[in-house]
Write a protein that holds these residues in place. Structure first.
Motif, PDB file in Angstrom:
ATOM      1  N   LYS A 166       6.677   5.583  -2.730  1.00 26.81           N
ATOM      2  CA  LYS A 166       6.010   6.887  -2.847  1.00 26.81           C
ATOM      3  C   LYS A 166       6.890   8.013  -2.322  1.00 26.81           C
ATOM      4  O   LYS A 166       6.576   8.660  -1.325  1.00 26.81           O
TER       5      LYS A 166
ATOM      6  N   LYS B 275       0.814  -1.221   0.000  1.00 28.34           N
ATOM      7  CA  LYS B 275       0.000   0.000   0.000  1.00 28.34           C
ATOM      8  C   LYS B 275       0.842   1.263   0.000  1.00 28.34           C
ATOM      9  O   LYS B 275       0.344   2.341  -0.291  1.00 28.34           O
ATOM     10  N   GLU B 276       2.123   1.161   0.330  1.00 25.48           N
ATOM     11  CA  GLU B 276       3.014   2.323   0.349  1.00 25.48           C
ATOM     12  C   GLU B 276       3.803   2.454  -0.959  1.00 25.48           C
ATOM     13  O   GLU B 276       4.757   3.222  -1.027  1.00 25.48           O
TER      14      GLU B 276
ATOM     15  N   THR C 161      -3.184  15.133   1.051  1.00 24.81           N
ATOM     16  CA  THR C 161      -4.368  14.629   1.764  1.00 24.81           C
ATOM     17  C   THR C 161      -4.007  13.907   3.034  1.00 24.81           C
ATOM     18  O   THR C 161      -2.947  13.577   3.338  1.00 24.81           O
TER      19      THR C 161
ATOM     20  N   VAL D 123      -2.789   3.185 -10.109  1.00 24.27           N
ATOM     21  CA  VAL D 123      -3.068   3.645  -8.744  1.00 24.27           C
ATOM     22  C   VAL D 123      -3.779   2.561  -7.939  1.00 24.27           C
ATOM     23  O   VAL D 123      -3.528   2.379  -6.757  1.00 24.27           O
TER      24      VAL D 123
ATOM     25  N   VAL E 225       0.938  11.926  -8.598  1.00 27.08           N
ATOM     26  CA  VAL E 225       0.269  11.005  -7.664  1.00 27.08           C
ATOM     27  C   VAL E 225       0.872  11.142  -6.264  1.00 27.08           C
ATOM     28  O   VAL E 225       0.151  11.214  -5.270  1.00 27.08           O
ATOM     29  N   ILE E 226       2.193  11.214  -6.184  1.00 26.97           N
ATOM     30  CA  ILE E 226       2.871  11.338  -4.883  1.00 26.97           C
ATOM     31  C   ILE E 226       2.503  12.658  -4.214  1.00 26.97           C
ATOM     32  O   ILE E 226       2.158  12.693  -3.031  1.00 26.97           O
ATOM     33  N   ARG E 227       2.552  13.746  -4.959  1.00 20.23           N
ATOM     34  CA  ARG E 227       2.232  15.065  -4.399  1.00 20.23           C
ATOM     35  C   ARG E 227       0.773  15.149  -3.968  1.00 20.23           C
ATOM     36  O   ARG E 227       0.454  15.762  -2.955  1.00 20.23           O
ATOM     37  N   LYS E 228      -0.116  14.526  -4.729  1.00 20.03           N
ATOM     38  CA  LYS E 228      -1.550  14.520  -4.398  1.00 20.03           C
ATOM     39  C   LYS E 228      -1.792  13.791  -3.070  1.00 20.03           C
ATOM     40  O   LYS E 228      -2.575  14.228  -2.243  1.00 20.03           O
ATOM     41  N   GLU E 229      -1.096  12.673  -2.880  1.00 17.71           N
ATOM     42  CA  GLU E 229      -1.291  11.888  -1.660  1.00 17.71           C
ATOM     43  C   GLU E 229      -0.662  12.556  -0.435  1.00 17.71           C
ATOM     44  O   GLU E 229      -1.131  12.362   0.674  1.00 17.71           O
ATOM     45  N   THR E 230       0.405  13.314  -0.634  1.00 12.71           N
ATOM     46  CA  THR E 230       1.019  14.002   0.512  1.00 12.71           C
ATOM     47  C   THR E 230       0.169  15.177   0.984  1.00 12.71           C
ATOM     48  O   THR E 230       0.244  15.558   2.135  1.00 12.71           O
TER      49      THR E 230
ATOM     50  N   ILE F 242       3.730   2.569  -5.478  1.00 13.44           N
ATOM     51  CA  ILE F 242       2.965   2.901  -6.675  1.00 13.44           C
ATOM     52  C   ILE F 242       3.378   1.894  -7.741  1.00 13.44           C
ATOM     53  O   ILE F 242       4.570   1.656  -7.950  1.00 13.44           O
TER      54      ILE F 242
END
Length: 92
Positions: A52, A22-23, A92, A39, A85-90, A25
């Motif tokens: 990630k 889960k950690e 949230t 994703v 994707v990485i920036r989006k998850e950081t 990509i």
């Protein structure tokens, strides 16, 4: 009585470190040779995992490991998609 579930681990192609699935990509190559960021982790095709972190993506780009793992040319856009994707998850 709680049951301890086994957490699936995957190896980062860039750094060589093991992380829980889960950690990571997943980058997948379809039968047609199309490369994309997976994703959900459920697309069919040959997959490679990247941790990630922006440094892992930069390392993968520098070493060109995704090209070797997936046996296909990797477009520049894919690395940008990974960073998004990485920036989006950081955030949230």
């Amino acid at each position: 009585m709680s049951i301890n579930r086994k957490i699936p681990l995957r190896k980062c192609v860039a750094t060589g470190e093991m992380f829980p699935k889960k950690e990571m990509i997943r980058v997948v190559r379809s039968k047609e040779g199309e490369v994309s960021v997976d994703v959900t982790g459920k697309k069919s095709g040959r997959g490679a995992y990247v941790s990630k972190s922006e440094t892992a993506v930069a390392e993968a780009k520098k070493k060109n490991v995704l090209k070797h793992q997936l046996e296909v040319e990797i477009p520049e856009q894919l690395y940008e998609d990974l960073l998004k994707v990485i920036r989006k998850e950081t955030l949230t």
